[in-house]
Design an enzyme around this catalytic site. Structure first.
Site, PDB file in Angstrom:
ATOM      1  N   GLU A 200      -7.424  -4.972   5.275  1.00  0.00           N
ATOM      2  CA  GLU A 200      -7.397  -4.696   3.839  1.00  0.00           C
ATOM      3  C   GLU A 200      -6.301  -5.494   3.142  1.00  0.00           C
ATOM      4  O   GLU A 200      -6.473  -5.924   2.008  1.00  0.00           O
ATOM      5  CB  GLU A 200      -7.203  -3.193   3.613  1.00  0.00           C
TER       6      GLU A 200
ATOM      7  N   ARG B 229     -10.792  15.755   7.299  1.00  0.00           N
ATOM      8  CA  ARG B 229     -11.650  16.150   6.171  1.00  0.00           C
ATOM      9  C   ARG B 229     -13.032  16.525   6.670  1.00  0.00           C
ATOM     10  O   ARG B 229     -13.550  15.935   7.619  1.00  0.00           O
ATOM     11  CB  ARG B 229     -11.791  14.999   5.164  1.00  0.00           C
TER      12      ARG B 229
ATOM     13  N   HIS C 275     -12.535   3.181   0.120  1.00  0.00           N
ATOM     14  CA  HIS C 275     -12.460   2.212   1.229  1.00  0.00           C
ATOM     15  C   HIS C 275     -13.144   0.897   0.852  1.00  0.00           C
ATOM     16  O   HIS C 275     -13.546   0.127   1.733  1.00  0.00           O
ATOM     17  CB  HIS C 275     -13.167   2.728   2.507  1.00  0.00           C
TER      18      HIS C 275
ATOM     19  N   ARG D 116      -2.477  -1.882  -3.611  1.00  0.00           N
ATOM     20  CA  ARG D 116      -3.686  -1.103  -3.378  1.00  0.00           C
ATOM     21  C   ARG D 116      -3.614   0.110  -4.301  1.00  0.00           C
ATOM     22  O   ARG D 116      -2.632   0.848  -4.279  1.00  0.00           O
ATOM     23  CB  ARG D 116      -3.742  -0.633  -1.934  1.00  0.00           C
TER      24      ARG D 116
ATOM     25  N   ASN E 265       0.876  -1.166   0.000  1.00  0.00           N
ATOM     26  CA  ASN E 265       0.000   0.000   0.000  1.00  0.00           C
ATOM     27  C   ASN E 265       0.921   1.225   0.000  1.00  0.00           C
ATOM     28  O   ASN E 265       1.525   1.541   1.017  1.00  0.00           O
ATOM     29  CB  ASN E 265      -0.870  -0.060   1.262  1.00  0.00           C
TER      30      ASN E 265
END
Ligand code: ADP
Length: 397
Positions: free
Chosen positions: A386, A243, A184, A95, A7
């Site tokens: 993940e 965010r 996601h 990823r 990743n």
């Protein structure tokens, strides 16, 4: 089959090496602050005889390639070695954040696929360039391996058009591809799969709630994503660490016009200076919790806003699913923060949700059910993974 999952961020590399079909990785690690003389590598080896402690090292890592070379050294040389050399890696699973409308599942990386990922830089300027660089470097360092991309957007490609389109002139979709993509996806897919297994119901109606630094929710039925809270970019939806989540678009116009912000300043404000950081002064929920316990009114309001947004989406997605079998909390905050879970589940009896306060407080370990036995819908905490999901998808491909 050795599967190396990577990743790649703009200044970090997260990785795990699997000897498939063993779902327990051989090793995992993280390189942080790439581009600095004080970069940090944390590396952990698993299995019989492996040291319990992770190895930590601070060193100069000038660029991404130097970082991945260090990782290869750890995999192949000295006391941390788990494989003989880079040629022992059969698959590198990457990823990749944005797959646009092209990629709906794991994809073997070819020159054509790389060109397409590059075309998507415009849609994901903060993420895809780093992912792309990770692919190019891995091609050099693992020349024998097959490179595979697993996209964050892919799981959400099942959204119906009425859910992914914005009410903008059609040409902005057909010509500029402006629509909801969602992100996601790998995490939502993984926890939704585990929840459906746990409930022994492949058709389960699930609301998955990923609360990490970035936060998003998805409405999932029968393993298909029907809606999700992030949109054209990861800025939309829930309040996150830094965010803003959902905003009236006129706020941007006001910042850009009368208030004189540049586009870049607006982007920095909304991506890096808003959310819990903007509201409460920290993007780490543990700090917010401590401030709250000390009676900080800003922290209390920030948490109210954060939880209220989640509850609004639970209501919306219960409508999307026309019912609900389980809520699933995951990621750093969702897995660890009992107060956030309690606030997010407050006053939702109408939806058949009843949290068990004691189970919620005392929950550690793997998959846990924190609802009262009488709750019509289950409330689950499921640690996300993940990297494992990426390895699975590579193996299936
Ligand atoms: P990322 O989105 O970066 O993958 P994670 O899923 O690892 O993030 O979540 C990181 C966030 O999780 C941190 O910013 C922190 O707010 C939160 N977190 C981690 N541990 C705890 C904890 N014990 N209690 C509350 N929040 C936590």
């Amino acid at each position: 089959m050795n599967i190396f999952v990577v990743n790649s961020g703009s200044s970090s590399i997260k990785y795990q090496l699997f000897n498939w079909p063993d779902e327990q990785p051989l090793c995992s690690g993280l390189v942080e602050r790439i581009g600095s003389a004080q970069a940090e590598i944390t590396h952990r080896v698993f299995g019989a005889g492996a040291p319990a402690e992770a190895l930590r090292r601070t060193l100069a890592v000038p660029d991404y390639e130097a970082g991945l070379r260090e990782v290869v050294r750890l995999l192949t040389d000295g006391p941390t070695a788990v494989i003989q050399g880079p040629a022992a890696v059969d698959v590198v699973g990457h990823r990749v954040v944005h797959g646009g409308e092209t990629f709906t599942g794991p994809t073997v990386i070819t020159a054509v696929v790389k060109a397409k990922i590059k075309e998507l830089f415009g849609l994901a300027p903060l993420h895809n360039p780093a992912n792309y660089q990770g692919i190019e470097v891995a091609e050099r360092l693992f020349p024998r391996a097959r490179q595979v991309a697993v996209f964050d957007t892919a799981f959400h490609q099942t959204l119906p058009e009425y859910a992914f389109r914005y009410a903008l002139p059609t040409a902005l979709y057909t010509e500029q591809r402006i629509r909801k993509y969602g992100f996601h996806g790998t995490s939502h897919q993984y926890v939704a799969g585990r929840a459906a297994e746990h409930l022994r119901n492949p058709d389960a109606r699930l609301i998955t709630i990923h609360l990490g630094n970035g936060c998003s929710m998805a409405a999932v039925r029968g393993g298909r994503s029907l809606d999700t809270s992030m949109g054209f970019s990861p800025l939309a939806g829930l309040v996150m660490g830094t965010r803003s989540g959902d905003l009236d678009p006129s706020v941007l116009l006001h910042l850009l016009g009368p208030l004189g912000y540049t586009t870049e300043q607006v982007s920095t404000l909304l991506n890096k200076g808003s959310g819990m950081l903007g509201l409460a002064g920290s993007n780490d929920m543990r700090d917010v919790g401590r401030a709250l316990a000390a009676g900080d009114a800003r922290a209390a309001l920030a948490l109210d806003i954060y939880a209220y947004r989640i509850r609004q989406y639970i209501g919306a997605y219960a409508a999307v699913l026309n019912g609900l079998d389980a809520l699933v909390f995951t990621a750093g905050v969702g897995e660890n923060d009992a107060l956030v879970r309690a606030r997010a589940c407050q006053d939702l009896e109408f939806f058949g949700l009843a949290l068990d306060a004691a189970r919620n407080e005392n929950c550690t370990g793997g998959l846990r059910d924190i609802s009262q036995p009488s709750s019509r819908a289950r409330i689950l905490v499921i640690p996300t993974n993940e990297e494992l999901e990426i390895a699975r998808q590579c193996a299936t491909l």
